[in-house]
Design an enzyme around this catalytic site. Sequence first.
Site, PDB file in Angstrom:
ATOM      1  N   LYS A  76      28.436  70.108 -14.623  1.00 55.40           N
ATOM      2  CA  LYS A  76      29.559  69.696 -14.797  1.00 55.40           C
ATOM      3  C   LYS A  76      29.687  68.456 -16.057  1.00 55.40           C
ATOM      4  CE  LYS A  76      31.884  72.374 -12.376  1.00 55.40           C
ATOM      5  NZ  LYS A  76      33.348  73.086 -12.520  1.00 55.40           N
ATOM      6  N   ASP A 121      36.662  69.205  -6.354  1.00 55.66           N
ATOM      7  CA  ASP A 121      35.886  69.345  -5.410  1.00 55.66           C
ATOM      8  C   ASP A 121      34.671  68.231  -5.334  1.00 55.66           C
ATOM      9  OD1 ASP A 121      36.874  71.243  -3.491  1.00 55.66           O
ATOM     10  OD2 ASP A 121      36.120  72.835  -4.775  1.00 55.66           O
TER      11      ASP A 121
HETATM   12  C1  PLP Z   1      27.396  72.537  -8.626  1.00 54.50           C
HETATM   13  C2  PLP Z   1      28.312  73.703  -9.171  1.00 54.50           C
HETATM   14  N1  PLP Z   1      28.197  74.857  -9.196  1.00 54.50           N
HETATM   15  C3  PLP Z   1      28.846  75.904  -9.706  1.00 54.50           C
HETATM   16  C4  PLP Z   1      30.213  75.622  -9.825  1.00 54.50           C
HETATM   17  C5  PLP Z   1      31.235  76.826 -10.317  1.00 54.50           C
HETATM   18  O1  PLP Z   1      31.704  76.415 -11.716  1.00 54.50           O
HETATM   19  P1  PLP Z   1      33.404  77.088 -11.791  1.00 54.50           P
HETATM   20  O2  PLP Z   1      34.273  76.453 -11.011  1.00 54.50           O
HETATM   21  O3  PLP Z   1      33.521  76.653 -13.299  1.00 54.50           O
HETATM   22  O4  PLP Z   1      32.914  78.573 -11.841  1.00 54.50           O
HETATM   23  C6  PLP Z   1      30.601  74.215  -9.714  1.00 54.50           C
HETATM   24  C7  PLP Z   1      32.104  74.055  -9.663  1.00 54.50           C
HETATM   25  O5  PLP Z   1      32.566  72.873  -9.252  1.00 54.50           O
HETATM   26  C8  PLP Z   1      29.861  73.389  -8.866  1.00 54.50           C
HETATM   27  O6  PLP Z   1      30.097  72.328  -9.040  1.00 54.50           O
END
Ligand code: PLP
Length: 411
Positions: A76, A121
Amino acid sequence: MLIANPNAARASYPEALQNIMSIRKADESRVWLAGWSRLNSGGTPLYSLPGMAAELGVADILVKDESERSVLGSFKALGAPIALVRLIQRQFPAQRFEARGLLAGEYRSVLAGFTVISATDGNHGRALAAAAQSVGCRCVIVLHANVSIEREEAIAAYGAEIVRISGNYDQSVEEAAALATKNGWLVVSDTSYDGYEEIPRDVMQGYGVIAAEIVEALALRQISSRTLTHFFLQGGVGGLAAGIAGYLWELFGAERPTFIVVEPVQADCLFQSAIAGRASKATGSVDSVMAGLACGETSPLAWRFLQSCIDFFMTIEDDEAVTAMRRLAAGSASDIPLVAGESGVAGLAGLIGLVNDPRLAEQVGLNGESRVLLINTEGATAPGVYRELVSESAQSVLVRQRAWLQGRCAK
Ligand SMILES: Cc1ncc(COP(=O)(O)O)c(C=O)c1O
């Protein structure tokens, strides 16, 4: 559960999508981020796990390890700073702020009264807080009831003001929007909704850096990235999957690899979107140990990319993620031990689920020739949860990882 996307197609990258996200813009993001002090320099490693590949009956498993992206602990860190920079450039066109100067805090005196806000989150909020601190603007983060105290502290450590609500994620999104309207602040969200697309587009564009680095790392090993057959992409609102798949679709056109999106069964909004043929909501409780993937609603903008380039959507259970965390942490004589958080391992959990069922493996074309790409999207972003689930601290896994690497060098 697995479904084949009835709308998946093999075609060249449509111009309409290229006008939204492109390799050119992802490469520009990469140049800007190269100067941001919060990221580790040189990108993240791409590890091969030959032991696990042999065990699972595929030719190769490559893991792009985003736990090593930065002190922020997840991929992120690539999205929020890009969205913030582009937002400030749009808001202050006359000043002609330069991107790298913004991330270096060179314009902080002008931006002190500028405030951004987001619900999260955890990982997006942490990245936004860190980016805002670097830029020198104010940041407010809205947290819902299920975000742990350790995640809250990690965000507050970057100077963000925290607003805690008693409701769920969707209510925290509404609260952030209401506070922004009331106070004249700007929402920097990683998900899109009606009339709100520019910022989540810029967030997703930043994720394209991961794809660029994978292609480059393979080229350095004199391996064509065309030899990769399957990409497992974990899904929250769909931004990560769209950022990576969009980049590779533009690069390879109809020759793109097979894309499989993996979600927690309780937060299956992308799976449900594939069934409905449009961006939809999850059917489950949206409460999963995979906190980053616990999203109830698909990002409509992300869905525009995913609807025709994701070949399969699948769901996994929380305990499958925990098993995958332990397997990666354990490592072996041939495989490096990896710190992979709850959401980071969803791709591996999906792969294990498929190869354990020969019928499903055949359906997605996984066999002894397959070369699989996984993205470990986070490290131990909630260290207490990690220790509890893996029965070992992340620090201890890292000590074993260093020893493993030293053993390699000594050979
Ligand atoms: C560690 C991690 N992996 C994957 C995702 C998934 O990303 P997206 O919400 O853009 O699909 C998130 C989303 O917060 C995440 O924190």
